[in-house]
Structure formats: C-alpha cells, structure tokens
Design a protein around this motif. Structure first.
Motif, PDB file in Angstrom:
ATOM      1  N   LEU A  41       0.831  -1.198   0.000  1.00  0.00           N
ATOM      2  CA  LEU A  41       0.000   0.000   0.000  1.00  0.00           C
ATOM      3  C   LEU A  41       0.871   1.255   0.000  1.00  0.00           C
ATOM      4  CD1 LEU A  41      -3.047  -0.045   0.009  1.00  0.00           C
ATOM      5  CD2 LEU A  41      -3.026   0.435   2.458  1.00  0.00           C
ATOM      6  N   LEU A  42       1.943   1.227   0.795  1.00  0.00           N
ATOM      7  CA  LEU A  42       2.852   2.370   0.860  1.00  0.00           C
ATOM      8  C   LEU A  42       3.457   2.648  -0.515  1.00  0.00           C
ATOM      9  CD1 LEU A  42       4.529   4.435   2.566  1.00  0.00           C
ATOM     10  CD2 LEU A  42       6.242   2.657   2.822  1.00  0.00           C
ATOM     11  N   GLY A  43       3.958   1.599  -1.167  1.00  0.00           N
ATOM     12  CA  GLY A  43       4.558   1.766  -2.487  1.00  0.00           C
ATOM     13  C   GLY A  43       3.552   2.287  -3.495  1.00  0.00           C
ATOM     14  N   PHE A  44       2.346   1.752  -3.427  1.00  0.00           N
ATOM     15  CA  PHE A  44       1.301   2.181  -4.356  1.00  0.00           C
ATOM     16  C   PHE A  44       0.959   3.656  -4.121  1.00  0.00           C
ATOM     17  CE2 PHE A  44      -3.107   2.622  -5.771  1.00  0.00           C
ATOM     18  CZ  PHE A  44      -3.010   2.098  -7.052  1.00  0.00           C
ATOM     19  N   ALA A  45       0.802   4.028  -2.859  1.00  0.00           N
ATOM     20  CA  ALA A  45       0.443   5.406  -2.529  1.00  0.00           C
ATOM     21  C   ALA A  45       1.530   6.374  -2.983  1.00  0.00           C
ATOM     22  CB  ALA A  45       0.208   5.534  -1.030  1.00  0.00           C
ATOM     23  N   LEU A  46       2.793   6.008  -2.760  1.00  0.00           N
ATOM     24  CA  LEU A  46       3.885   6.893  -3.165  1.00  0.00           C
ATOM     25  C   LEU A  46       3.947   7.009  -4.683  1.00  0.00           C
ATOM     26  CD1 LEU A  46       6.645   5.808  -0.639  1.00  0.00           C
ATOM     27  CD2 LEU A  46       5.636   8.081  -0.841  1.00  0.00           C
ATOM     28  N   THR A  47       3.730   5.875  -5.377  1.00  0.00           N
ATOM     29  CA  THR A  47       3.772   5.899  -6.836  1.00  0.00           C
ATOM     30  C   THR A  47       2.722   6.858  -7.394  1.00  0.00           C
ATOM     31  OG1 THR A  47       4.539   3.629  -6.867  1.00  0.00           O
ATOM     32  CG2 THR A  47       3.547   4.456  -8.886  1.00  0.00           C
ATOM     33  N   TRP A  48       1.550   6.829  -6.785  1.00  0.00           N
ATOM     34  CA  TRP A  48       0.429   7.617  -7.330  1.00  0.00           C
ATOM     35  C   TRP A  48       0.242   8.945  -6.624  1.00  0.00           C
ATOM     36  CZ3 TRP A  48      -1.714   6.633 -11.877  1.00  0.00           C
ATOM     37  CH2 TRP A  48      -1.471   5.366 -12.423  1.00  0.00           C
ATOM     38  N   TRP A  49       1.192   9.355  -5.797  1.00  0.00           N
ATOM     39  CA  TRP A  49       1.134  10.632  -5.083  1.00  0.00           C
ATOM     40  C   TRP A  49      -0.096  10.739  -4.193  1.00  0.00           C
ATOM     41  CZ3 TRP A  49       2.286  14.559  -9.656  1.00  0.00           C
ATOM     42  CH2 TRP A  49       3.575  14.299 -10.140  1.00  0.00           C
ATOM     43  N   ILE A  50      -0.530   9.604  -3.588  1.00  0.00           N
ATOM     44  CA  ILE A  50      -1.635   9.658  -2.631  1.00  0.00           C
ATOM     45  C   ILE A  50      -0.991   9.827  -1.261  1.00  0.00           C
ATOM     46  CG2 ILE A  50      -3.768   8.496  -1.887  1.00  0.00           C
ATOM     47  CD1 ILE A  50      -3.462   6.722  -4.375  1.00  0.00           C
ATOM     48  N   TYR A  51      -0.605  11.050  -0.934  1.00  0.00           N
ATOM     49  CA  TYR A  51       0.310  11.233   0.183  1.00  0.00           C
ATOM     50  C   TYR A  51      -0.321  10.974   1.547  1.00  0.00           C
ATOM     51  CZ  TYR A  51       3.686  12.820  -3.179  1.00  0.00           C
ATOM     52  OH  TYR A  51       4.549  12.866  -4.243  1.00  0.00           O
ATOM     53  N   TRP A  52      -1.632  11.221   1.684  1.00  0.00           N
ATOM     54  CA  TRP A  52      -2.243  10.929   2.996  1.00  0.00           C
ATOM     55  C   TRP A  52      -2.144   9.442   3.310  1.00  0.00           C
ATOM     56  CZ3 TRP A  52      -6.256   7.486   3.057  1.00  0.00           C
ATOM     57  CH2 TRP A  52      -6.906   7.259   1.837  1.00  0.00           C
ATOM     58  N   LEU A  53      -2.334   8.620   2.273  1.00  0.00           N
ATOM     59  CA  LEU A  53      -2.271   7.172   2.476  1.00  0.00           C
ATOM     60  C   LEU A  53      -0.833   6.736   2.772  1.00  0.00           C
ATOM     61  CD1 LEU A  53      -3.829   4.521   2.426  1.00  0.00           C
ATOM     62  CD2 LEU A  53      -3.449   4.397  -0.037  1.00  0.00           C
ATOM     63  N   ALA A  54       0.108   7.352   2.036  1.00  0.00           N
ATOM     64  CA  ALA A  54       1.514   7.030   2.277  1.00  0.00           C
ATOM     65  C   ALA A  54       1.899   7.371   3.714  1.00  0.00           C
ATOM     66  CB  ALA A  54       2.396   7.791   1.290  1.00  0.00           C
ATOM     67  N   LEU A  55       1.424   8.526   4.184  1.00  0.00           N
ATOM     68  CA  LEU A  55       1.708   8.961   5.544  1.00  0.00           C
ATOM     69  C   LEU A  55       1.126   7.972   6.548  1.00  0.00           C
ATOM     70  CD1 LEU A  55       3.193  11.602   6.296  1.00  0.00           C
ATOM     71  CD2 LEU A  55       0.965  12.495   7.016  1.00  0.00           C
ATOM     72  N   LEU A  56      -0.091   7.562   6.282  1.00  0.00           N
ATOM     73  CA  LEU A  56      -0.781   6.617   7.158  1.00  0.00           C
ATOM     74  C   LEU A  56       0.004   5.306   7.258  1.00  0.00           C
ATOM     75  CD1 LEU A  56      -3.475   7.527   8.367  1.00  0.00           C
ATOM     76  CD2 LEU A  56      -4.617   5.917   6.833  1.00  0.00           C
ATOM     77  N   CYS A  57       0.411   4.779   6.078  1.00  0.00           N
ATOM     78  CA  CYS A  57       1.183   3.529   6.069  1.00  0.00           C
ATOM     79  C   CYS A  57       2.522   3.735   6.752  1.00  0.00           C
ATOM     80  CB  CYS A  57       1.428   3.059   4.646  1.00  0.00           C
ATOM     81  SG  CYS A  57      -0.059   2.601   3.781  1.00  0.00           S
ATOM     82  N   GLY A  58       3.150   4.876   6.453  1.00  0.00           N
ATOM     83  CA  GLY A  58       4.455   5.164   7.037  1.00  0.00           C
ATOM     84  C   GLY A  58       4.386   5.237   8.553  1.00  0.00           C
ATOM     85  N   LEU A  59       3.238   5.656   9.100  1.00  0.00           N
ATOM     86  CA  LEU A  59       3.062   5.669  10.546  1.00  0.00           C
ATOM     87  C   LEU A  59       2.719   4.286  11.066  1.00  0.00           C
ATOM     88  CD1 LEU A  59       1.072   8.979  11.124  1.00  0.00           C
ATOM     89  CD2 LEU A  59       3.378   8.428  11.921  1.00  0.00           C
ATOM     90  N   ALA A  60       1.883   3.582  10.297  1.00  0.00           N
ATOM     91  CA  ALA A  60       1.412   2.280  10.763  1.00  0.00           C
ATOM     92  C   ALA A  60       2.562   1.285  10.898  1.00  0.00           C
ATOM     93  CB  ALA A  60       0.352   1.744   9.818  1.00  0.00           C
ATOM     94  N   ILE A  61       3.539   1.363   9.982  1.00  0.00           N
ATOM     95  CA  ILE A  61       4.611   0.357   9.977  1.00  0.00           C
ATOM     96  C   ILE A  61       5.397   0.356  11.298  1.00  0.00           C
ATOM     97  CG2 ILE A  61       6.785  -0.283   8.861  1.00  0.00           C
ATOM     98  CD1 ILE A  61       5.293   0.595   6.191  1.00  0.00           C
ATOM     99  N   PRO A  62       5.937   1.519  11.730  1.00  0.00           N
ATOM    100  CA  PRO A  62       6.642   1.483  13.036  1.00  0.00           C
ATOM    101  C   PRO A  62       5.701   1.174  14.194  1.00  0.00           C
ATOM    102  CG  PRO A  62       6.589   3.711  12.141  1.00  0.00           C
ATOM    103  CD  PRO A  62       6.104   2.813  11.063  1.00  0.00           C
ATOM    104  N   VAL A  63       4.448   1.633  14.120  1.00  0.00           N
ATOM    105  CA  VAL A  63       3.522   1.358  15.215  1.00  0.00           C
ATOM    106  C   VAL A  63       3.315  -0.149  15.365  1.00  0.00           C
ATOM    107  CG1 VAL A  63       1.111   1.551  15.943  1.00  0.00           C
ATOM    108  CG2 VAL A  63       2.357   3.582  15.156  1.00  0.00           C
ATOM    109  N   VAL A  64       3.093  -0.822  14.238  1.00  0.00           N
ATOM    110  CA  VAL A  64       2.897  -2.273  14.272  1.00  0.00           C
ATOM    111  C   VAL A  64       4.135  -2.960  14.842  1.00  0.00           C
ATOM    112  CG1 VAL A  64       2.662  -4.327  12.820  1.00  0.00           C
ATOM    113  CG2 VAL A  64       1.233  -2.329  12.393  1.00  0.00           C
ATOM    114  N   LEU A  65       5.289  -2.480  14.404  1.00  0.00           N
ATOM    115  CA  LEU A  65       6.537  -3.102  14.852  1.00  0.00           C
ATOM    116  C   LEU A  65       6.718  -2.925  16.363  1.00  0.00           C
ATOM    117  CD1 LEU A  65       8.860  -4.616  13.539  1.00  0.00           C
ATOM    118  CD2 LEU A  65      10.119  -2.481  13.439  1.00  0.00           C
ATOM    119  N   ILE A  66       6.438  -1.707  16.856  1.00  0.00           N
ATOM    120  CA  ILE A  66       6.602  -1.458  18.297  1.00  0.00           C
ATOM    121  C   ILE A  66       5.571  -2.260  19.086  1.00  0.00           C
ATOM    122  CG2 ILE A  66       6.407   0.321  20.080  1.00  0.00           C
ATOM    123  CD1 ILE A  66       7.523   2.278  17.883  1.00  0.00           C
TER     124      ILE A  66
END
Ligand SMILES: [Cu+2]
Length: 695
Positions: free
Chosen positions: A614-639
């Motif tokens: 989802l992150l890659g797709f969002a970045l490719t298509w400039w859907i930045y809110w989604l990219a931001l969301l995924c970018g936050l979710a990844i470390p949150v899930v890991l922690i």
C-alpha cells in the motif's frame, strides 16, 4: 492536477483493462489481454480457495508460519508465479521483433520498452532472487543441522517485503504503466524531466522495498551459518551449497545497500527535485551508473554462486563419489565473491573513462574466469570414474557444462574494452547475459528444485517428464539465444523496437521459434508438478533419502518435522550422512529425547506485506495521505509487536520421541534400494549403500 488531491494521480483512465475497446489495435489487445489474464488469474485463485475451503489452512499453515522450510517454499512459489509472466513477456518481445522489419511490429515502441523493462526487473528481482533465497531458506538450516534460521520472524518479514515489491510490479500491469528505461532504470532517462509518468516510480518502490527484504535475508543467512551449525561442524565440514550461501550472503550484505541508496536517491530526484543524477545543477548520471553496478555486478554472483552450490551437491550425489577438490571449490567460491566487487566498471566501458581505468577493470573481469574454471574442472573430476546415473539434475548439469562455458567465454571476450566498444549496445550482449543466466542460474535452480523436491514434499517428481522439461529448456535456450550472438555481430542493436536490415529477419524468426520452445518448457515444468502430485502415492519417499544423499538434509524424514532434527547430529567430517551410512547404523533410536521450543506463528510478515504494498502504491500515485498513514502504521505495528510477550510453542519430549523413533524404526527395517532401481516405485527413500563408491 494538485499534488495533494485525495486520489493523487489516479483516475479511471489509468486502468488498462479496457484499452483495446477504446482504441482497437494488436498492441492494445496485448495490453488488455495481459491485464485481464492477471485479473482472471486472481479471481480463479480466490474461487478455488473458497470452493475447497482452503483459506484457513492457507492462513494457519503457510502465511503465518515462521518455519524456514515453508518460507522457502513460498519464495519458490512466488518465483514460479512471476516466472510465468516473465517468460511470456520474453516470448511476446520475440514475437514483436520477428514482425518488426521496416519499423512495423505488433507492439508500439513504448510498449516494447515497457516489456524489456518489466522482463528484466521481474526475472532478476522477482524470479531469480526468490528462487535462490527460497532454496537457501529451505536447505541451509537442514544442511548445517540447525532448527531454523537465526531470526525466524525476520525471515517472514523478508518474504513479506519481497512479495510487496513483486505485487507492485504486478499492479502496474493493470493500473498505469511501467518504466521504460530497462531493468537498470538509468537516469537521465528515468528522471522527472524525461519520464514524468508513474512507470519509474513503480520501479523505484518495488526495488527499494524488496531490496530491504533481500538485505535482511542476507544477514539472516550469514548469522545462521556462523552461529547455528551442529556440534562439531567446522566451517570446512559444511556442504558446498552452504558455503556458496555464505559467500552469497556476504555479497548481498555489501552490495544491496548500494542499490537501495541509488534507488532512493533517484526517488529524491523525482519527488523532491534533488539533482543527484540530472545533467544540470551539479548532478551527474555517472554517479548512478557507479552505484547501480556496484550492486549489479556482485548481484550476478549472488545469483550464480548458489547454482554452483547446487551443481556441487548433485554432481557428487549422482556420481556416488565424494566431491573432488572440496577445499579448492571453497577457495574458488571466496575468490569469485571478492573479485566480483572489483569489476563493476565493465558495465560502462563505453562511457568515457581513461584507457588505463578500462584496462584495469578489463583485467579484473578476466581474472574471474580462473576460479570459475577451477569449479568446472572440479565438477568434471567429480563425475570422472563415478557411477553416474543419468537423472534430471545430471541432464541440467551436462547442459550447463556445454552452454555455460560458451556464455563464460563470451564474457571474457566482452571483458576486453576494445571489443566491448563494438558490441556493447548490440544483441551480442543480450546473448551473453542470457547465456550465463539460463544455463547457470535457471538450470541450477530447476535441477535444485527437482533434486530437493522429494525432501520438501515427501514424493519424487516424475523422472520422465522432468527429463523432457530439462531438454526443452536446453534446446529452447540454444535456439533462442545463440543466434543473438550472430545478430549482434551483424549489428543488430539491443533494446531496439524495430530494424531495417532484411538479413536479420530469418534469424529473428528462428529465435521466435526458440521462444515458443521456452514457453513449452515452462508449461512442461508445470505439467511435471501436476502429474507428480497426482501420482504422489507411487512416488512417495517417506524415509527421506531417495538419491543416496551425502549431506545432513537427507538424514531426516521427508518432509522433515517442523523441528528438523530431534537431536542436532554430532559432526566429525564432511559428508556426515554418507559417512554414517558407511560406517554405522544411521537410523538407531537415540536413548533420550528433550522438549523442543519453537517460535509461534505470527501475522507480522503478512501485515508488513500489505502495508508496504500500500505504501509503495500510494507513493507511486502521489496519494500522500495514504503514504503517511502507512508510514506511521509500519513502526507502530513493529513497536506493538515487540511489546507482546514472546510467544513460543513447546513440543514435548514425548511427541518428539514418538515421531522420531517411529521414523527411525520404520526406516531401519525398510529394504535399501539399489541405485538402478532408484527411479522405480520401489524407491521409498532408503538407499542401499551396497556397491557404493566409498566415501
Ligand atoms: Cu558485470
């Protein structure tokens, strides 16, 4: 179009499914045909899984598993899925070129450029890499007597990241387009100014994400081999496949970051107007070429070394002999690994460095032929005076000997800068790298799959179909790629959508037939799997040693228990299992068993796969809110995951005893099968050691 719109660059007309109805042409028929094949394929898979109620077992037994054996198998399945697209794309490209005399051809030039870019990207990153990483994953812990990888959960995450990268490339088939600058994505061609579309961005995120996964795999393999060997297994007692894995892992650890960095710098150029690789404002495209090939050349050996490992194992087993020159093979492997970092510049001999620099890199390149030659001679010497059985892996090995040597020699020819100037941009080069990658990597991996398949699934593959498959690959390869040497010397450029010299045409038609042969080889491979699965009861080898193997993985039931070895075996030399068979009773039941602790299943890898896709797709298509969301979710899930109590599953000593002693007792009392009956139904996986050439 605003950069910050809700759907970014997405719009209904980027879906390629119906292009052919909007503007009917053969080109668009191929575009929409490919897209709909993919969509239908997914729908059929979903329907079948639902129809046979397989979702739950798929989730519980596979997708959440941290068992290295299952992760290895999933890697190889991923490789096979991607290979079916890659091979067909190759055939479509050949079909286009046979029809492109005088500038016609069935495809548009843009589409052809997309095809050679996806073909290369897929074949290297999503077929070859999953094949080798899958095979390593499956085998190495078994070969060194370990219970699992050093980091089982990280292993699952690696698979998730690789799959996310592959998913992005697959999505580009239906939504939008792919990059047109080849598998290397050289700027300035892929810079924003010249390729403003989504194509290069799909490539960037697919490679960046899967590259991190590969790096984690490399670290995992190296640590596993350093730390988890069975008691007594010195480095120089390790099987050769494990040795090549160690060298490959070190290559991955040092080379992969160069690629990831280059790709992310290209992303900075494209997204944030940096100028690392532009032709103005201080940028220089040669920085990219250097970084890319600092990864790219070692990558060649990341791919080929495990294949060398496979050939080392199969030549020894099917000749019934100890591997000739074990230590020199180890040294040769290490030499190749080191030298592979000293030659990257031969990929741009023509780009204007001084004659001295070119000469130095030319010589360094030629040096690699020495350790490679050592290897070929050692395999030949292993076969010499052995009692060779003409099995499928041996057919792959002999095709490899004949064809790979041609490829290797053409590499030495290309290592000469003056010759490289002439043929660099011609089909000669395409012939060369297919000539090393098919007989080397592909034949190595396919023979490895054939050889270890009974270990993984408990039944052999159909030998007759396997032989036909192997011959079809060899013939298909020869007809498709050997003529390209001639075409290159005649002056046919590579990456060219069309040509104007009528002399090329008969050769192009010939390679077109060769491509059909390769497609049929692939179909035959799938048919081999299909028929063997149907006959799995006659082909069953539950005792685990169908080929009279020499290394530890054959000292387990087929398929092995989740914990691999009830007791880590005590090792006192190379070919420990062959030695045990010669000198003792390998299947004696040990006096005591202990409980075994294994990591519990986890959904982390799967969640990461979804989030990164989802992150890659969002970045490719400039859907930045989604990219931001995924970018936050990844470390949150890991922690969140790291705060959970470590979950384990404990296997009681009684369970281990019951399973292990049952297998040992049955195998002990089973009749040993002599090698001439090896391919018959009487082979249940216990080899007779009678008449074997001594260890
Ligand atoms: Cu190279």
């Amino acid at each position: 179009m605003s950069t910050w719109s809700l759907t970014g660059r997405l719009s209904p007309d980027v879906v390629t499914l119906f292009d052919v109805f909007k503007d009917p042409s053969i080109n668009n028929a191929v575009v929409s045909g490919a897209a709909s094949t993919e969509v239908i394929g997914i729908l059929v898979a979903v329907a079948l899984l639902t129809r046979y109620r397989l979702w739950k077992p798929l989730w519980e037994k596979w997708l959440t598993s941290v068992d290295h054996k299952k992760i290895g198998i999933m890697y190889i399945v991923l490789g096979l899925v991607m290979m079916s697209r890659g091979v067909i794309e190759g055939a479509v490209m050949r079909a286009h070129q046979t029809t492109s005399l005088g500038g016609n051809g069935i495809l548009s030039a843009h589409h052809f450029a997309e095809l050679f870019s996806t073909h290369g990207t897929i074949m290297i990153f999503f077929v070859a890499m999953p094949f080798i990483i899958g095979l390593i994953n499956y085998l190495v812990p078994l070969q060194i007597g370990a219970r699992d990888m050093a980091f089982p959960l990280m292993n699952q995450i690696s698979l998730g990241l690789t799959t996310a990268g592959a998913a992005l490339v697959m999505i580009s088939l239906v939504i939008g387009e792919f990059e047109t600058g080849g598998w290397t994505a050289y700027p300035s061609f892929t810079a924003k100014a010249f390729s403003p579309g989504v194509g290069p961005d799909y490539w960037i995120w697919a490679i960046a994400i899967s590259g991190v996964g590969t790096l984690l795999s490399g670290i995992n393999f190296a640590v596993t081999i350093y730390k988890l060997r069975a008691p007594g297994m010195r480095l120089l007692y390790m099987p050769l496949f494990t040795w090549t894995t160690l060298c490959t892992s070190i290559l991955i650890i040092f080379s992969m970051p160069a690629l990831t960095v280059a790709v992310l710098m290209l992303a900075l150029d494209r997204y944030l107007d940096f100028h690392f690789f532009t032709n103005d404002l201080g940028g220089n495209m040669m920085n990219y070429a250097n970084l890319f090939w600092m990864f790219g050349h070692p990558e060649v050996y990341v791919l080929i070394l495990p294949a060398y490992g496979v050939f080392s194992e199969t030549s020894a087993t099917f000749a019934g002999k100890r591997l000739y020159g074990y230590k020199s093979l180890v040294v040769a492997t290490m030499c190749i690994a080191v030298l592979s970092f000293t030659v990257w510049l031969h990929h741009f001999f023509t780009m204007g460095q001084s004659a001295t620099v070119n000469a130095a890199f030319g010589v360094a390149t030629m040096l690699i032929a020495i350790p490679t030659g050592v290897k070929v001679y050692n395999w030949l010497a292993t076969l010499f005076r052995g009692r060779i059985r003409l099995t499928v892996p041996i057919i792959y090995l002999t095709s490899f000997f004949i064809l790979f040597v041609i490829g290797g020699l053409s590499g030495i020819v290309l290592a000469n800068p003056t010759i490289d100037y002439q043929v660099h941009n011609s089909l000669f080069l395409v012939a060369h790298f297919h000539n090393v990658l098919l007989p080397g990597l592909l034949f190595g991996m396919l023979s490895g799959i054939h050889y270890w398949f009974p270990k993984a699934f408990g039944f052999r593959l159909d030998e007759k179909l396997g032989k036909i498959t192997a011959l079809l690959w060899a013939i298909g390869f020869s007809v498709t790629f050997l003529p390209l040497y001639g075409l290159g010397l005649m002056g046919m450029p590579r990456r060219s959508p069309s040509y104007y010299n009528a002399e090329f045409e008969p050769w192009m038609i010939l390679t077109g037939f060769g491509a059909l042969c390769l497609v049929s080889a692939m179909l035959m491979l799938f048919a081999t799997f299909w028929v063997s699965i149907k006959n799995r009861h006659t082909l069953a080898v539950p005792h685990g040693d169908p080929w009279n193997g020499r290394t530890l993985e054959w000292w387990t039931p087929s398929p092995p228990d989740e914990w691999n070895f009830a007791h880590p075996p005590q090792i006192s030399g190379i070919d420990a299992f062959a030695y045990a068979k010669e000198s003792g009773a390998p299947y004696n039941v040990p006096s005591q068993y202990h409980e075994i602790v294994l990591p519990a299943p986890s959904s982390l890898g799967f969640i990461f796969m979804c989030l990164f896709t989802l992150l890659g797709f969002a970045l490719t298509w400039w859907i930045y809110w989604l990219a931001l969301l995924c970018g936050l979710a990844i470390p949150v899930v890991l922690i969140w995951h790291s705060f959970r109590a470590e979950k384990c599953q404990v296997i009681s000593a009684a369970t281990v005893r019951q399973k292990d002693s049952a297998w040992r007792n049955q195998t002990q009392s089973a009749p040993g099968i002599k090698r001439d009956l090896e391919s018959t139904a009487s082979n249940k996986g216990k080899a007779s050691t009678e008449g074997a050439v001594s260890v």
